[in-house]
Scaffold this motif. Sequence first.
Motif, short mmCIF file in Angstrom:
data_model
loop_
_atom_site.label_atom_id
_atom_site.label_comp_id
_atom_site.label_asym_id
_atom_site.label_seq_id
_atom_site.Cartn_x
_atom_site.Cartn_y
_atom_site.Cartn_z
N ASN A 1 0.80 -1.22 0.00
CA ASN A 1 0.00 0.00 0.00
C ASN A 1 0.84 1.28 0.00
O ASN A 1 0.28 2.38 -0.02
CB ASN A 1 -0.91 0.03 1.24
CG ASN A 1 -2.03 -1.00 1.15
OD1 ASN A 1 -2.68 -1.12 0.12
ND2 ASN A 1 -2.24 -1.74 2.22
N ASP A 2 2.14 1.14 0.03
CA ASP A 2 3.02 2.32 0.11
C ASP A 2 3.23 2.91 -1.28
O ASP A 2 4.21 2.62 -1.97
CB ASP A 2 4.35 1.93 0.74
CG ASP A 2 5.24 3.14 1.00
OD1 ASP A 2 4.80 4.29 0.73
OD2 ASP A 2 6.38 2.94 1.47
N LEU A 3 2.30 3.77 -1.70
CA LEU A 3 2.39 4.36 -3.03
C LEU A 3 3.63 5.23 -3.19
O LEU A 3 4.19 5.34 -4.29
CB LEU A 3 1.13 5.19 -3.33
CG LEU A 3 -0.19 4.42 -3.47
CD1 LEU A 3 -1.33 5.38 -3.78
CD2 LEU A 3 -0.09 3.35 -4.55
N SER A 4 4.06 5.85 -2.12
CA SER A 4 5.22 6.75 -2.22
C SER A 4 6.50 6.03 -2.57
O SER A 4 7.49 6.65 -2.97
CB SER A 4 5.41 7.53 -0.92
OG SER A 4 5.74 6.65 0.14
N SER B 1 6.62 13.13 -0.95
CA SER B 1 5.28 12.95 -1.51
C SER B 1 5.06 13.69 -2.82
O SER B 1 3.94 13.69 -3.34
CB SER B 1 4.24 13.43 -0.48
OG SER B 1 4.44 14.82 -0.20
N ARG B 2 6.09 14.35 -3.38
CA ARG B 2 5.93 15.10 -4.62
C ARG B 2 6.73 14.48 -5.76
O ARG B 2 7.28 15.17 -6.59
CB ARG B 2 6.39 16.55 -4.41
CG ARG B 2 5.59 17.33 -3.40
CD ARG B 2 4.19 17.63 -3.87
NE ARG B 2 3.48 18.53 -2.98
CZ ARG B 2 2.20 18.84 -3.09
NH1 ARG B 2 1.48 18.30 -4.06
NH2 ARG B 2 1.63 19.67 -2.24
N SER B 3 6.74 13.14 -5.79
CA SER B 3 7.59 12.47 -6.75
C SER B 3 6.84 11.60 -7.75
O SER B 3 7.45 10.92 -8.57
CB SER B 3 8.62 11.60 -6.01
OG SER B 3 9.45 12.40 -5.19
N THR C 1 7.81 10.34 -11.24
CA THR C 1 8.28 11.34 -12.20
C THR C 1 9.45 12.15 -11.64
O THR C 1 9.90 13.10 -12.26
CB THR C 1 7.13 12.29 -12.61
OG1 THR C 1 6.44 12.76 -11.43
CG2 THR C 1 6.14 11.57 -13.51
N SER C 2 9.91 11.79 -10.45
CA SER C 2 11.09 12.41 -9.85
C SER C 2 11.74 11.40 -8.94
O SER C 2 11.06 10.60 -8.27
CB SER C 2 10.70 13.66 -9.05
OG SER C 2 11.79 14.12 -8.28
N GLY D 1 4.11 15.59 -10.10
CA GLY D 1 4.53 15.48 -8.71
C GLY D 1 3.41 15.46 -7.70
O GLY D 1 3.64 15.22 -6.52
N HIS D 2 2.17 15.70 -8.16
CA HIS D 2 1.04 15.74 -7.23
C HIS D 2 0.21 14.45 -7.28
O HIS D 2 -0.95 14.44 -6.87
CB HIS D 2 0.15 16.94 -7.55
CG HIS D 2 0.74 18.25 -7.14
ND1 HIS D 2 0.17 19.08 -6.21
CD2 HIS D 2 1.90 18.86 -7.53
CE1 HIS D 2 0.91 20.16 -6.05
NE2 HIS D 2 1.98 20.06 -6.84
#
Length: 549
Positions: free
Chosen positions: A135-138, A181-183, A175-176, A235-236
């Motif tokens: 479940n760890d999307l990050s 959380s902005r990747s 994408t980064s 990133g969002h």
Amino acid sequence: MTAEAVGTRAAKLRARLGDLLDPDNPLGYASVLAADERAEMFAEGERKLDEFGLGAEFVPAELGGRLRGLDELIDVLRVVYGHDPCLGAGYGVSSFIAATNVWTAGSAEQRADVASLLLDNGKLATAYNELAHGNDLSACEVAVTSHGNGRVLNGRKEVITNAARADAFVVFARTSQKPGSRSHTPILVDPTTAPPGTVVTLPRYRTDGLRGLPLAGVEFRDHPVPDDRLIGEPGHGLETALRAFQVTRIALSGMATGLLDTALRITLRHVSRRALYGGAVINLPLIRAQLAAAYADLVVCETVADVAARAVHLTPAEASIPAASTKYLVSGLVSRALGGLAAVLGAYSYVRNGETGIFQKLVRDAKSVAIVHASRVACQQTILPQLVLLARRSWHGEATPVEELFHFGEELPELPWDRLSVSAKGIDRLTPLVLREADRDQPDVRLRRMVTDFAGELRELAGECATLPMAQLQPTAGPHSYELVSRFINVTAGAACIGRWRDRDPVYVSALLSRLPLRGKRRCAPFDEEQTERLITDMRKRYPNDLPN
């Protein structure tokens, strides 16, 4: 849209599918079971859903579809899940989960393209999962990287519904390479126009529940990603997913109650026709109590899901709490109720043919439905970091309850996708209802005591949660923190039941509340005879063809 219109659409779909338990229905239990035994989607059922235009239910009205209210969608999809959960998960929910990302953050062009696809009975697939990260999307590693003058997508996603027959994918991709959380960004992928070899479907997974569900992985190999295929601001993606989850968690929970409704019908028919100890099985006191308990669980689940569905429209910035609470609670109660009904059916709960043969399929399917899209632990982890602010800002009664949450059938404002928020910022305008109701003069002593207990539970939670250290608000927190979340979810479910049913017979309301044990208790108090008979009377009205007078 009015409640009459909602009921009309559901009734039309029910008429197309026919009564699942009618032995003369060509779309009935025999055909559904045969497809399950072959581990195939129920093809004739899918054709009926195509004729109905089920895809239009997932498309906002302003884009040409029929989606105005989440309560409407739940009402229609309960019919599908009640007939065959595999149809619900395989035909519809996969597309809806994917589409919510586009409705939440997509461009006008993307919204129009996806709407057109669904209105033409096309299928979307959501590519979130990577088995290594759960479940760890990050932590997801499937990535978009620079390649020449453009960008390409590479990596492998797993356990995707409709992977082999999707007309489009929504892929959650990195994408980064920066941590945090902005990747990540969701990507819209069209496999029908992809260069050869860039979108490769992997072998199908076989499952115990939802046997016909076409689950597989997909591997992306230097798949080109034009700028207009990125959904939302780069990133969002994590924020987009978490906002969209608020809609899908509620919708999936509400739809899944159709499964329990059917299981209860099967059991009622069986015990009404079967004789034991010189009379019908349904007349045995223990059996009546078990049926009443399962029915009460069903009503609680429906109530909680329907209140949460209204909350998305009325209090969208606070929807993360009812969404996660609903998914956690409903999956648990459905499982508990099915276990009780299986005990009533005995050996008939696991036979694989005849009218009761569909029951064992429902039990298997329910286990899979419970973890489709999000596990119960993932739902707890949504609420866990919000406990301190909720306790300080809302659980002492300062937040004013929103009465419109309980006005079922009344018209709702449009679903405000742009106002959904990752955090409720400590605002909870449902649960503190128990504090206000505890101060009211309750006409029934039993109900007054129960409402007082729910208010006391919330006050205890407020005192304990307000001082939780940061370490106990993380996914790595100990069992005690997760137990606090579970206790809170039971209180908020109680608030939903009180708000929805408080003007009804207090005996009925007290029976519903008794299905929500407090202070971490695992067992519910048994019904007394009066509560049991109130619920049996209500069942007779709801199931006139399954439960004799």
